[in-house]
Every structure is written in structure tokens, then in C-alpha cells.
Design a protein around this motif. Structure first.
Motif, PDB file in Angstrom:
ATOM      1  N   LYS A   1       5.618  50.541   0.476  1.00  0.00           N
ATOM      2  CA  LYS A   1       4.967  49.883  -0.651  1.00  0.00           C
ATOM      3  C   LYS A   1       5.557  48.487  -0.809  1.00  0.00           C
ATOM      4  O   LYS A   1       6.610  48.175  -0.242  1.00  0.00           O
ATOM      5  CB  LYS A   1       5.144  50.703  -1.932  1.00  0.00           C
ATOM      6  CG  LYS A   1       4.393  52.027  -1.905  1.00  0.00           C
ATOM      7  CD  LYS A   1       4.552  52.767  -3.230  1.00  0.00           C
ATOM      8  CE  LYS A   1       3.808  54.092  -3.205  1.00  0.00           C
ATOM      9  NZ  LYS A   1       3.946  54.815  -4.497  1.00  0.00           N
ATOM     10  N   LEU A   2       4.889  47.667  -1.613  1.00  0.00           N
ATOM     11  CA  LEU A   2       5.230  46.254  -1.718  1.00  0.00           C
ATOM     12  C   LEU A   2       5.444  45.845  -3.172  1.00  0.00           C
ATOM     13  O   LEU A   2       4.732  46.311  -4.059  1.00  0.00           O
ATOM     14  CB  LEU A   2       4.082  45.425  -1.119  1.00  0.00           C
ATOM     15  CG  LEU A   2       4.167  43.898  -1.217  1.00  0.00           C
ATOM     16  CD1 LEU A   2       5.283  43.363  -0.326  1.00  0.00           C
ATOM     17  CD2 LEU A   2       2.821  43.275  -0.835  1.00  0.00           C
ATOM     18  N   VAL A   3       6.443  44.983  -3.382  1.00  0.00           N
ATOM     19  CA  VAL A   3       6.560  44.249  -4.649  1.00  0.00           C
ATOM     20  C   VAL A   3       6.591  42.765  -4.299  1.00  0.00           C
ATOM     21  O   VAL A   3       7.601  42.251  -3.816  1.00  0.00           O
ATOM     22  CB  VAL A   3       7.822  44.635  -5.445  1.00  0.00           C
ATOM     23  CG1 VAL A   3       7.910  43.797  -6.731  1.00  0.00           C
ATOM     24  CG2 VAL A   3       7.809  46.119  -5.790  1.00  0.00           C
ATOM     25  N   PRO A   4       5.475  42.043  -4.495  1.00  0.00           N
ATOM     26  CA  PRO A   4       5.428  40.615  -4.194  1.00  0.00           C
ATOM     27  C   PRO A   4       5.811  39.794  -5.431  1.00  0.00           C
ATOM     28  O   PRO A   4       5.196  39.931  -6.492  1.00  0.00           O
ATOM     29  CB  PRO A   4       3.962  40.392  -3.811  1.00  0.00           C
ATOM     30  CG  PRO A   4       3.200  41.468  -4.524  1.00  0.00           C
ATOM     31  CD  PRO A   4       4.156  42.576  -4.860  1.00  0.00           C
TER      32      PRO A   4
ATOM     33  N   GLU B   1      -4.617  47.319   3.783  1.00  0.00           N
ATOM     34  CA  GLU B   1      -4.064  47.134   2.448  1.00  0.00           C
ATOM     35  C   GLU B   1      -2.625  47.653   2.373  1.00  0.00           C
ATOM     36  O   GLU B   1      -2.280  48.640   3.014  1.00  0.00           O
ATOM     37  CB  GLU B   1      -4.911  47.874   1.410  1.00  0.00           C
ATOM     38  CG  GLU B   1      -6.283  47.286   1.209  1.00  0.00           C
ATOM     39  CD  GLU B   1      -7.104  48.063   0.196  1.00  0.00           C
ATOM     40  OE1 GLU B   1      -6.554  48.954  -0.491  1.00  0.00           O
ATOM     41  OE2 GLU B   1      -8.306  47.768   0.079  1.00  0.00           O
ATOM     42  N   ILE B   2      -1.817  46.966   1.565  1.00  0.00           N
ATOM     43  CA  ILE B   2      -0.458  47.417   1.271  1.00  0.00           C
ATOM     44  C   ILE B   2      -0.395  47.702  -0.225  1.00  0.00           C
ATOM     45  O   ILE B   2      -0.611  46.812  -1.051  1.00  0.00           O
ATOM     46  CB  ILE B   2       0.598  46.372   1.647  1.00  0.00           C
ATOM     47  CG1 ILE B   2       0.417  45.896   3.086  1.00  0.00           C
ATOM     48  CG2 ILE B   2       1.992  46.941   1.447  1.00  0.00           C
ATOM     49  CD1 ILE B   2       1.315  44.743   3.471  1.00  0.00           C
ATOM     50  N   GLU B   3      -0.081  48.927  -0.558  1.00  0.00           N
ATOM     51  CA  GLU B   3      -0.044  49.352  -1.949  1.00  0.00           C
ATOM     52  C   GLU B   3       1.127  48.704  -2.692  1.00  0.00           C
ATOM     53  O   GLU B   3       2.244  48.639  -2.169  1.00  0.00           O
ATOM     54  CB  GLU B   3       0.069  50.877  -2.001  1.00  0.00           C
ATOM     55  CG  GLU B   3       0.116  51.466  -3.399  1.00  0.00           C
ATOM     56  CD  GLU B   3       0.349  52.971  -3.388  1.00  0.00           C
ATOM     57  OE1 GLU B   3       0.532  53.544  -4.469  1.00  0.00           O
ATOM     58  OE2 GLU B   3       0.371  53.563  -2.275  1.00  0.00           O
ATOM     59  N   ILE B   4       0.864  48.230  -3.893  1.00  0.00           N
ATOM     60  CA  ILE B   4       1.929  47.716  -4.750  1.00  0.00           C
ATOM     61  C   ILE B   4       2.732  48.898  -5.294  1.00  0.00           C
ATOM     62  O   ILE B   4       2.165  49.907  -5.722  1.00  0.00           O
ATOM     63  CB  ILE B   4       1.361  46.887  -5.919  1.00  0.00           C
ATOM     64  CG1 ILE B   4       0.537  45.703  -5.398  1.00  0.00           C
ATOM     65  CG2 ILE B   4       2.483  46.415  -6.842  1.00  0.00           C
ATOM     66  CD1 ILE B   4       1.310  44.687  -4.590  1.00  0.00           C
ATOM     67  N   ASP B   5       4.046  48.785  -5.284  1.00  0.00           N
ATOM     68  CA  ASP B   5       4.910  49.793  -5.893  1.00  0.00           C
ATOM     69  C   ASP B   5       4.928  49.533  -7.401  1.00  0.00           C
ATOM     70  O   ASP B   5       5.772  48.798  -7.921  1.00  0.00           O
ATOM     71  CB  ASP B   5       6.325  49.703  -5.306  1.00  0.00           C
ATOM     72  CG  ASP B   5       7.201  50.879  -5.699  1.00  0.00           C
ATOM     73  OD1 ASP B   5       6.986  51.436  -6.791  1.00  0.00           O
ATOM     74  OD2 ASP B   5       8.126  51.223  -4.935  1.00  0.00           O
ATOM     75  N   ILE B   6       3.967  50.130  -8.077  1.00  0.00           N
ATOM     76  CA  ILE B   6       3.764  49.839  -9.499  1.00  0.00           C
ATOM     77  C   ILE B   6       4.966  50.288 -10.322  1.00  0.00           C
ATOM     78  O   ILE B   6       5.416  49.571 -11.230  1.00  0.00           O
ATOM     79  CB  ILE B   6       2.467  50.520  -9.985  1.00  0.00           C
ATOM     80  CG1 ILE B   6       1.264  49.873  -9.288  1.00  0.00           C
ATOM     81  CG2 ILE B   6       2.340  50.402 -11.507  1.00  0.00           C
ATOM     82  CD1 ILE B   6      -0.048  50.579  -9.550  1.00  0.00           C
TER      83      ILE B   6
ATOM     84  N   TYR C   1      11.629  52.006   5.203  1.00  0.00           N
ATOM     85  CA  TYR C   1      11.935  51.541   3.851  1.00  0.00           C
ATOM     86  C   TYR C   1      10.816  52.020   2.938  1.00  0.00           C
ATOM     87  O   TYR C   1       9.640  51.933   3.295  1.00  0.00           O
ATOM     88  CB  TYR C   1      12.015  50.010   3.796  1.00  0.00           C
ATOM     89  CG  TYR C   1      13.171  49.404   4.551  1.00  0.00           C
ATOM     90  CD1 TYR C   1      14.440  49.309   3.976  1.00  0.00           C
ATOM     91  CD2 TYR C   1      12.993  48.919   5.854  1.00  0.00           C
ATOM     92  CE1 TYR C   1      15.493  48.755   4.673  1.00  0.00           C
ATOM     93  CE2 TYR C   1      14.052  48.360   6.558  1.00  0.00           C
ATOM     94  CZ  TYR C   1      15.296  48.278   5.967  1.00  0.00           C
ATOM     95  OH  TYR C   1      16.354  47.724   6.657  1.00  0.00           O
ATOM     96  N   ASP C   2      11.184  52.502   1.775  1.00  0.00           N
ATOM     97  CA  ASP C   2      10.157  52.943   0.828  1.00  0.00           C
ATOM     98  C   ASP C   2       9.394  51.754   0.253  1.00  0.00           C
ATOM     99  O   ASP C   2       8.180  51.836   0.034  1.00  0.00           O
ATOM    100  CB  ASP C   2      10.793  53.744  -0.314  1.00  0.00           C
ATOM    101  CG  ASP C   2      11.449  55.021   0.178  1.00  0.00           C
ATOM    102  OD1 ASP C   2      10.954  55.606   1.167  1.00  0.00           O
ATOM    103  OD2 ASP C   2      12.462  55.433  -0.420  1.00  0.00           O
ATOM    104  N   THR C   3      10.131  50.675  -0.011  1.00  0.00           N
ATOM    105  CA  THR C   3       9.538  49.498  -0.644  1.00  0.00           C
ATOM    106  C   THR C   3      10.111  48.234  -0.023  1.00  0.00           C
ATOM    107  O   THR C   3      11.298  48.184   0.311  1.00  0.00           O
ATOM    108  CB  THR C   3       9.824  49.483  -2.160  1.00  0.00           C
ATOM    109  OG1 THR C   3       9.378  50.714  -2.729  1.00  0.00           O
ATOM    110  CG2 THR C   3       9.112  48.320  -2.853  1.00  0.00           C
ATOM    111  N   VAL C   4       9.270  47.214   0.108  1.00  0.00           N
ATOM    112  CA  VAL C   4       9.715  45.879   0.514  1.00  0.00           C
ATOM    113  C   VAL C   4       9.426  44.928  -0.647  1.00  0.00           C
ATOM    114  O   VAL C   4       8.305  44.880  -1.151  1.00  0.00           O
ATOM    115  CB  VAL C   4       9.002  45.394   1.785  1.00  0.00           C
ATOM    116  CG1 VAL C   4       9.486  43.991   2.155  1.00  0.00           C
ATOM    117  CG2 VAL C   4       9.243  46.361   2.945  1.00  0.00           C
ATOM    118  N   VAL C   5      10.453  44.196  -1.049  1.00  0.00           N
ATOM    119  CA  VAL C   5      10.325  43.196  -2.113  1.00  0.00           C
ATOM    120  C   VAL C   5      10.364  41.824  -1.455  1.00  0.00           C
ATOM    121  O   VAL C   5      11.379  41.434  -0.878  1.00  0.00           O
ATOM    122  CB  VAL C   5      11.458  43.321  -3.148  1.00  0.00           C
ATOM    123  CG1 VAL C   5      11.311  42.262  -4.245  1.00  0.00           C
ATOM    124  CG2 VAL C   5      11.478  44.724  -3.759  1.00  0.00           C
ATOM    125  N   VAL C   6       9.243  41.104  -1.494  1.00  0.00           N
ATOM    126  CA  VAL C   6       9.163  39.763  -0.920  1.00  0.00           C
ATOM    127  C   VAL C   6       9.269  38.747  -2.058  1.00  0.00           C
ATOM    128  O   VAL C   6       8.497  38.798  -3.017  1.00  0.00           O
ATOM    129  CB  VAL C   6       7.839  39.550  -0.157  1.00  0.00           C
ATOM    130  CG1 VAL C   6       7.786  38.134   0.434  1.00  0.00           C
ATOM    131  CG2 VAL C   6       7.683  40.592   0.949  1.00  0.00           C
TER     132      VAL C   6
END
Length: 283
Positions: A154-157, A107-112, A76-81
Motif C-alpha cells: 500500500k502507499l502513503v503519498p 492501481e496502488i491502494e492508499i493505506d488509509i 513491505y506492507d506500506t511505502v511512504v513517498v
């Protein structure tokens, strides 16, 4: 809007081990144990979302591991939690305003880019801020599982400061629109009922389980609002179910349920845990 700061672990050493080698070993063990719970289960479709608990690993880690075992090795390119806010109330939905979340595993980079798109789509409801993120455990405890299960992502929290129905469905609509065409995974972070006796908890939690199994986020929202059941992350669960449907998911499967009484043997006041996957069936 996004700052150079990194969100440091807040509950490492409390909710889960803070020593990387021990944390790695614990998650590997839980993934192995998941095979005893669900066997060689395969999901015949594309997993769009996971629902999993956020208590300490001693209590709910195995339940979470069952769900995460099904995405192990996937890309997955991005995970949104999407998480509730346990420590502070704010009348908004907050995306972390830093460049990364850190765990003992790195570290997990934020998908800005994606975070800013979600913010733009949800202006007036969604903000980019540290509200809800400073000490919150309900995003953080999922991250080591994701780091072990997935390749680079990447992550979007996202933390919901208020879980009113309008916010839940609006967030689901926004995520469904912004994530369309993207290779993204949604995670809803929730525990179920809190501190009832074992038998009462099982009855209350069955209402949530049935609503999730029936993929009926509208009924789940109503059951929560009418206090027929409890889930501290009920709002995030509704939002993620709603978004997953917009992204093509047409099937929900509850994988595992237990409560803290099953773990500790103390059934006088328990907390319930559920794991599930939402997916688009093949064919």
C-alpha cells in the motif's frame, strides 16, 4: 476525509512510457544495467529508506533503478513517498485524499489507516487533501519502479508544500513515531542542483552527497538553508533521513551519482541525480 477518487497518471507518456509493455521492458532493462553499476551488491542490514531522483526516465531513471534494484523481491506492507511540490505552493504537508494512485502498471491502494494516523499525529501541519498531488511528477515517477520491485504494498503519498526546517524535522518525527513497529519503506524524492555547468554542478552536488553519506540530516538542512548546495527535494530528504534514524537506521550508503550531462553529453546546464539507501546494520 478519504474520498473514492483515484489519482490518474499525470506524466505518463512524458516522463516515462505510458504503454505498459514498454514501461515494463524499460524498467527491466534499467534493473539489469544496475548490475553493471553496483555489481552483486548486497546491503547487510534492513533497508528503512531510499533516496532517489524524479526526473524523466531518460535522464534519471537509471540512477533511481540502482536504488530500487536493492529492494527487488522484498516485502513491505506500506511505502511512504515524500516529495516536494513543483507546481503549487501551500503552507502545509499534504497526504493524498483519494483511495489509490494509478500508473500504466495498475492501481496502488492508499493505506488509509496509516494516512489517517499520520494526519492525526501531525494536525496543524499535515492535511489530507489534493494539494500538491494533481499534476506533481515527483511522487508518480517512483511508483512504476516500486510496482516492479516489490510484491503487493500500500502507499502513503506525501507532498511538502513548504520545506522549512521546522516542517522537515517535525515530519521526520511524526513518521518515525507512527511507523515504529511497522513493515514500511520510506522514499525521499529529490533531484540535486539545476542548470549549472557540469563542473560547478559536481561541486555543489558533492556537498549533498557527503551529507547523505555521513547520515547527517542536520548538516544537510543547514547546507541547504545557507545555499551551499541545492536539492529540490532537500526537505523530503531531511525528513526521511530523520525518520529513518528514529526507525533504527544507523548507516547511509550513496549508491550512484550522475547528472544529465552524463546522459546527453550537453554539459552547459545540467541537473544532478543521486541514489542512496538508509539501513539498520546487522549486528
Amino acid at each position: 476525509m478519504i474520498k473514492e477518487k483515484i489519482r490518474q497518471p499525470a506524466v505518463a507518456g512524458l516522463f516515462y512510457p505510458d504503454v505498459p509493455s514498454i514501461l515494463n521492458a524499460d524498467i527491466e532493462r534499467m534493473f539489469e544495467n544496475a548490475k553493471d553499476i553496483i555489481g552483486d551488491k548486497k546491503i547487510n542490514g534492513e533497508i528503512k529508506a531510499i533516496i532517489a531522483p524524479h526526473a524523466g526516465y531518460m535522464y534519471s531513471g537509471q540512477t533511481a533503478a540502482v536504488a530500487y534494484s536493492l529492494i527487488r523481491g522484498k516485502d513491505y506492507d506500506t511505502v511512504v513517498v515524500v516529495s516536494p511540490s513543483h507546481r503549487e505552493y501551500f503552507d502545509a504537508i499534504s497526504i493524498y485524499d483519494g483511495k489509490a494512485y494509478k500508473t500504466p502498471l495498475g492501481e496502488i491502494e492508499i493505506d488509509i489507516e496509516l494516512a489517517e494516523k499520520i494526519y492525526e499525529k501531525g494536525k496543524g501541519l499535515i492535511e489530507i487533501s489534493s494539494y500538491g498531488h494533481k499534476l506533481e511528477h515527483a511522487v508518480e515517477v517512483h511508483l512504476p519502479f516500486l510496482q516492479k520491485a516489490l510484491n503487493h504494498f500500500k502507499l502513503v503519498p506525501i507532498v511538502m508544500g513548504d520545506q522549512k526546517a521546522d516542517y522537515c524535522f517535525r515530519l521526520g518525527d511524526i513518521l518515525g513515531d507512527v511507523l515504529a513497529g511497522r513493515n514500511a519503506l520510506l522514499v525521499a524524492s529529490t533531484d540535486l542542483s539545476h542548470y549549472y555547468t557540469y563542473d560547478v554542478a559536481v561541486k555543489l552536488d558533492k556537498i549533498v552527497i557527503d551529507d547523505v553519506a555521513n547520515f547527517d540530516e542536520v548538516k544537510l538542512m543547514d547546507d541547504l538553508e545557507q545555499q551551499r548546495c541545492e536539492a529540490c527535494g532537500g526537505g523530503p530528504t531531511v525528513a526521511v533521513m530523520h525518520a529513518a534514524k528514529k526507525l533504527g537506521a544507523d548507516k547511509s550508503e550513496v549508491l550512484y551519482y550522475c547528472n544529465s550531462g552524463d546522459v546527453t553529453g550537453d554539459k552547459t546546464g545540467v541537473v544532478g541525480y543521486l541514489s542512496a539507501v538508509l539501513f539498520k546494520q546487522v549486528g
